[in-house]
Design a protein around this motif. Sequence first.
Motif, PDB file in Angstrom:
ATOM      1  N   ARG A 151       1.256  -1.025   0.299  1.00  0.00           N
ATOM      2  CA  ARG A 151      -0.004   0.075  -0.100  1.00  0.00           C
ATOM      3  C   ARG A 151       0.984   1.263   0.163  1.00  0.00           C
ATOM      4  N   ARG A 152       2.297   1.453   0.594  1.00  0.00           N
ATOM      5  CA  ARG A 152       3.226   2.201  -0.047  1.00  0.00           C
ATOM      6  C   ARG A 152       2.728   2.751  -1.300  1.00  0.00           C
ATOM      7  N   ARG A 153       3.178   1.820  -1.793  1.00  0.00           N
ATOM      8  CA  ARG A 153       3.419   1.961  -3.656  1.00  0.00           C
ATOM      9  C   ARG A 153       1.694   2.576  -4.627  1.00  0.00           C
ATOM     10  N   GLN A 154       2.178   2.901  -5.895  1.00  0.00           N
ATOM     11  CA  GLN A 154       0.651   3.277  -6.563  1.00  0.00           C
ATOM     12  C   GLN A 154       1.399   2.318  -7.914  1.00  0.00           C
ATOM     13  N   THR A 155       0.112   1.752  -8.574  1.00  0.00           N
ATOM     14  CA  THR A 155       0.444   1.536  -9.784  1.00  0.00           C
ATOM     15  C   THR A 155      -0.627   2.343 -10.683  1.00  0.00           C
ATOM     16  N   LEU A 156      -0.370   1.968 -12.024  1.00  0.00           N
ATOM     17  CA  LEU A 156      -0.962   3.164 -12.797  1.00  0.00           C
ATOM     18  C   LEU A 156      -2.307   2.128 -13.473  1.00  0.00           C
ATOM     19  N   ALA A 157      -3.104   3.077 -14.229  1.00  0.00           N
ATOM     20  CA  ALA A 157      -4.259   2.745 -14.994  1.00  0.00           C
ATOM     21  C   ALA A 157      -5.209   2.993 -15.879  1.00  0.00           C
ATOM     22  N   VAL A 158      -5.341   2.690 -17.040  1.00  0.00           N
ATOM     23  CA  VAL A 158      -5.751   3.620 -18.109  1.00  0.00           C
ATOM     24  C   VAL A 158      -7.455   3.473 -18.503  1.00  0.00           C
ATOM     25  N   THR A 159      -7.819   4.974 -18.048  1.00  0.00           N
ATOM     26  CA  THR A 159      -9.611   5.253 -17.529  1.00  0.00           C
ATOM     27  C   THR A 159     -10.470   4.544 -18.428  1.00  0.00           C
ATOM     28  N   GLU A 160     -11.295   4.065 -17.989  1.00  0.00           N
ATOM     29  CA  GLU A 160     -12.338   3.368 -19.024  1.00  0.00           C
ATOM     30  C   GLU A 160     -12.691   4.366 -20.197  1.00  0.00           C
ATOM     31  N   ARG A 161     -12.672   5.077 -20.492  1.00  0.00           N
ATOM     32  CA  ARG A 161     -13.212   5.917 -21.060  1.00  0.00           C
ATOM     33  C   ARG A 161     -11.553   6.319 -22.755  1.00  0.00           C
ATOM     34  N   THR A 162     -10.498   5.789 -22.195  1.00  0.00           N
ATOM     35  CA  THR A 162      -9.233   6.209 -23.167  1.00  0.00           C
ATOM     36  C   THR A 162      -9.428   4.957 -23.678  1.00  0.00           C
ATOM     37  N   ALA A 163      -9.576   3.706 -22.920  1.00  0.00           N
ATOM     38  CA  ALA A 163      -9.371   1.894 -23.466  1.00  0.00           C
ATOM     39  C   ALA A 163     -10.244   2.010 -24.247  1.00  0.00           C
ATOM     40  N   ALA A 164     -11.748   2.371 -23.772  1.00  0.00           N
ATOM     41  CA  ALA A 164     -12.595   2.819 -25.217  1.00  0.00           C
ATOM     42  C   ALA A 164     -12.904   2.846 -26.102  1.00  0.00           C
ATOM     43  N   ALA A 165     -11.785   4.297 -25.953  1.00  0.00           N
ATOM     44  CA  ALA A 165     -11.181   5.334 -27.673  1.00  0.00           C
ATOM     45  C   ALA A 165     -10.458   4.534 -28.413  1.00  0.00           C
ATOM     46  N   ILE A 166      -8.823   3.871 -27.927  1.00  0.00           N
ATOM     47  CA  ILE A 166      -8.827   2.945 -28.134  1.00  0.00           C
ATOM     48  C   ILE A 166      -9.085   1.563 -29.036  1.00  0.00           C
ATOM     49  N   ALA A 167     -10.003   0.749 -27.667  1.00  0.00           N
ATOM     50  CA  ALA A 167     -10.070   0.252 -27.814  1.00  0.00           C
ATOM     51  C   ALA A 167     -11.210  -0.223 -29.699  1.00  0.00           C
ATOM     52  N   ALA A 168     -12.244   1.378 -29.894  1.00  0.00           N
ATOM     53  CA  ALA A 168     -12.862   1.407 -30.853  1.00  0.00           C
ATOM     54  C   ALA A 168     -12.264   1.653 -32.669  1.00  0.00           C
ATOM     55  N   GLU A 169     -11.085   2.240 -32.180  1.00  0.00           N
ATOM     56  CA  GLU A 169     -10.067   2.645 -32.919  1.00  0.00           C
ATOM     57  C   GLU A 169      -9.940   1.686 -33.211  1.00  0.00           C
ATOM     58  N   LEU A 170      -9.037   0.201 -33.116  1.00  0.00           N
ATOM     59  CA  LEU A 170      -8.952  -1.338 -33.375  1.00  0.00           C
ATOM     60  C   LEU A 170      -9.398  -2.328 -33.368  1.00  0.00           C
ATOM     61  N   ARG A 171     -11.206  -2.217 -32.887  1.00  0.00           N
ATOM     62  CA  ARG A 171     -11.720  -2.713 -33.261  1.00  0.00           C
ATOM     63  C   ARG A 171     -12.137  -3.769 -34.408  1.00  0.00           C
ATOM     64  N   PRO A 172     -12.225  -2.170 -35.937  1.00  0.00           N
ATOM     65  CA  PRO A 172     -12.153  -3.038 -37.096  1.00  0.00           C
ATOM     66  C   PRO A 172     -10.870  -4.252 -37.413  1.00  0.00           C
ATOM     67  N   LEU A 173     -10.056  -3.137 -37.188  1.00  0.00           N
ATOM     68  CA  LEU A 173      -8.575  -4.032 -37.199  1.00  0.00           C
ATOM     69  C   LEU A 173      -8.414  -5.728 -36.747  1.00  0.00           C
TER      70      LEU A 173
END
Length: 154
Positions: free
Chosen positions: A97-119
């Motif tokens: 709990r002294r350390r932090q982790t990072l996570a991509v927000t749902e909004r950004t993950a969804a935007a990237i997924a939407a761009e990659l979905r057709p491919l």
Amino acid sequence: MSGFDRSPAATGMPESTPQMLHELAVATAQVDLRIREKLGLNSTDYQAIKHLIVDRDPIGPVGLGRLLGISSGSATSLVDRLQRDGHVERRPHPADRRRQTLAVTERTAAAIAAELRPLADALVSLELSFGPEERQAIRRFLTAALDLHRGGSG
């Protein structure tokens, strides 16, 4: 035409697998460029987000800096900027709990997924055009090639 033209037409040889993998890497970089421009991100910020999406282990600011080859101070500034712009969130580390982790927000993950979905959908269709044994062989090859690229023995 540069002195580096190694195309089949230039060499008179069939395309080699390493050449085709290189061309795939270049095409992937072009896809990344389109996505990062659409999201309004610079190259380092987009690479950071990609690491956070792809890496299976929790990554903190210092670890992200190591992956990107930047100092811990630069990594902190990068994370601050990505958090301010709504692309990442800081979270407590699951085991420390002294350390932090990072996570991509749902909004950004969804935007990237939407761009990659057709491919991605087209790649799944392409994969399904091969028989089961062919798909297994392709997966074995790609797994070994990935290991080689990551510095493994293949």
